[in-house]
Design an enzyme around this catalytic site. Structure first.
Site, PDB file in Angstrom:
ATOM      1  N   LEU A  33      46.599  39.967  33.142  1.00 19.40           N
ATOM      2  CA  LEU A  33      47.280  40.057  34.213  1.00 19.40           C
ATOM      3  C   LEU A  33      48.477  40.830  34.219  1.00 19.40           C
ATOM      4  O   LEU A  33      49.110  41.472  33.327  1.00 19.40           O
ATOM      5  CB  LEU A  33      48.077  38.642  34.578  1.00 19.40           C
ATOM      6  N   HIS A  37      48.641  40.577  40.139  1.00 18.17           N
ATOM      7  CA  HIS A  37      48.149  39.351  40.061  1.00 18.17           C
ATOM      8  C   HIS A  37      49.372  38.329  40.393  1.00 18.17           C
ATOM      9  O   HIS A  37      49.401  37.397  40.987  1.00 18.17           O
ATOM     10  CB  HIS A  37      47.672  38.905  38.546  1.00 18.17           C
ATOM     11  N   GLY A 150      43.737  40.120  46.850  1.00 20.09           N
ATOM     12  CA  GLY A 150      44.543  41.468  46.920  1.00 20.09           C
ATOM     13  C   GLY A 150      43.766  42.358  47.884  1.00 20.09           C
ATOM     14  O   GLY A 150      42.464  42.425  47.662  1.00 20.09           O
TER      15      GLY A 150
HETATM   16  P1  AMP Z   1      41.014  40.666  38.957  1.00 14.21           P
HETATM   17  O1  AMP Z   1      41.756  40.055  37.973  1.00 14.21           O
HETATM   18  O2  AMP Z   1      40.816  42.184  38.843  1.00 14.21           O
HETATM   19  O3  AMP Z   1      39.683  40.161  39.372  1.00 14.21           O
HETATM   20  O4  AMP Z   1      41.859  40.489  40.178  1.00 14.21           O
HETATM   21  C1  AMP Z   1      42.250  38.984  40.632  1.00 14.21           C
HETATM   22  C2  AMP Z   1      42.988  39.447  42.021  1.00 14.21           C
HETATM   23  O5  AMP Z   1      44.072  40.082  42.001  1.00 14.21           O
HETATM   24  C3  AMP Z   1      41.990  39.828  43.235  1.00 14.21           C
HETATM   25  O6  AMP Z   1      42.127  39.313  44.356  1.00 14.21           O
HETATM   26  C4  AMP Z   1      42.641  41.212  43.290  1.00 14.21           C
HETATM   27  O7  AMP Z   1      42.464  42.003  44.389  1.00 14.21           O
HETATM   28  C5  AMP Z   1      43.878  41.111  43.092  1.00 14.21           C
HETATM   29  N1  AMP Z   1      44.799  42.324  42.532  1.00 14.21           N
HETATM   30  C6  AMP Z   1      44.244  43.096  41.500  1.00 14.21           C
HETATM   31  N2  AMP Z   1      45.265  44.058  41.450  1.00 14.21           N
HETATM   32  C7  AMP Z   1      45.982  44.060  42.472  1.00 14.21           C
HETATM   33  C8  AMP Z   1      47.192  45.073  42.698  1.00 14.21           C
HETATM   34  N3  AMP Z   1      47.304  46.179  42.146  1.00 14.21           N
HETATM   35  N4  AMP Z   1      47.974  44.361  43.717  1.00 14.21           N
HETATM   36  C9  AMP Z   1      47.989  43.238  44.132  1.00 14.21           C
HETATM   37  N5  AMP Z   1      46.568  42.572  44.039  1.00 14.21           N
HETATM   38  C10 AMP Z   1      45.796  42.917  42.961  1.00 14.21           C
END
Ligand code: AMP
Length: 281
Positions: A33, A37, A150
């Site tokens: 995270l 996140h 995100g």
């Molecule tokens: P992940 O752990 O990469 O599967 O991401 C989990 C959630 O966090 C997803 O909805 C992503 O789009 C969001 N997310 C990942 N990176 C970012 C970021 N830099 N800014 C905002 N949300 C993010």
């Protein structure tokens, strides 16, 4: 924060809470995270009595075995960050809990169509069906009021919207802005895999997106695209795609079209690390 590894225990807890009338805001993640996140957790906390986060590195969405194996898993650190952020419940299941060896209770009742054939869909065969599979499963378990996603994963948001519409799950979606490092690099769990040298140039990805936005009224897209690809290659990136699309349908566009909402999307490799980003124009 309460931590659940088993679906039965989580479901029992959530149904008790549901009876008290709290709505659930849900943030599914693959862990490692970062502030991006945590901004989703904050948004969920602002609107819901109960915030549930899941951490599950979903094998079904990895089309590259090395990427899956090397995906960072700093679980203790994640638990500390979620606790500090005021998350109420963490669901941290094993693979067998999400995908029981006997098969899933529900069959996939969705068709992703065009979304599976472009951009991330064409570069990572099977990826979005894997995403849909896990999100369908998690929504079925958590049954949230609102799902927080995100914008960084632009096409993924569209896939999940399609899934929710087609399965009529009645979950609201909130798409939150991309959080970035000071040099513009979109925060990502994969950034920790970059070497110091790779990290030093990684801000160029966002610079390219910003230059597309800044020059859209002065130059045709193919010219700016070519300049950006050349710059990225000079800095040591391997460019998978740098494309312009309709922001609503994701139809690829050859040039800017003032009558449409548009999004520029990019996927590059630095060494073996694949990074994606996008900017609404
Ligand atoms: P992940 O752990 O990469 O599967 O991401 C989990 C959630 O966090 C997803 O909805 C992503 O789009 C969001 N997310 C990942 N990176 C970012 C970021 N830099 N800014 C905002 N949300 C993010």
């Amino acid at each position: 924060m309460l931590l659940f590894k088993k679906i039965a225990d989580l479901s029992h807890h959530l149904s008790n809470i549901g009876q008290e009338g709290s709505t659930i805001g849900f943030v599914p993640t693959m862990g490692a995270l970062h502030q991006g996140h945590l901004s989703l957790i904050d948004a969920a906390r602002a609107h819901h009595g109960l915030v549930v986060c899941s951490i599950f590195v979903n094998p079904a969405q990895f089309n590259d075995a090395t990427d899956l194996e090397k995906y960072p898993r700093p679980v203790e650190q994640d638990i500390a960050l979620l606790t500090q952020a005021g998350c109420d419940v963490l669901f941290l299941p094993d693979v067998d809990e999400v995908y029981p060896p006997g098969g899933l209770p529900q069959a996939p009742a969705y068709e992703l169509g065009y979304l599976e054939t472009v951009l991330e869909g064409s570069s990572r065969p099977g990826h979005f069906m894997g995403v849909a599979k896990v999100v369908h499963r998690l929504l079925d378990i958590v049954r949230p009021h609102t799902l927080y996603l995100g914008q960084k994963d632009y096409q993924q948001c569209m896939v999940i919207r399609t899934l929710i519409e087609q399965t009529k799950m009645g979950v609201e979606i909130q798409v939150m802005p991309t959080l970035r490092e000071p040099d513009g690099l979109a925060m990502s769990s994969r950034n920790t895999r970059l070497t110091e040298t790779q990290r030093a140039v990684a801000g160029v990805i966002y610079q390219c997106l910003v230059s597309i936005q800044a020059k859209k009224e002065q130059q045709p897209f193919p010219i700016i695209q070519k300049e950006c690809v050349e710059l990225l290659e000079k800095k040591g990136f391997r460019v998978d795609y740098l494309l312009l699309a309709d922001a609503v349908t994701l139809e690829l566009l050859e040039d800017f079209d003032a009558a449409r909402e548009m999004v520029a999307l990019v996927a590059v490799y630095l060494g073996e690390v694949r990074l994606i980003d996008n900017l609404l124009l």
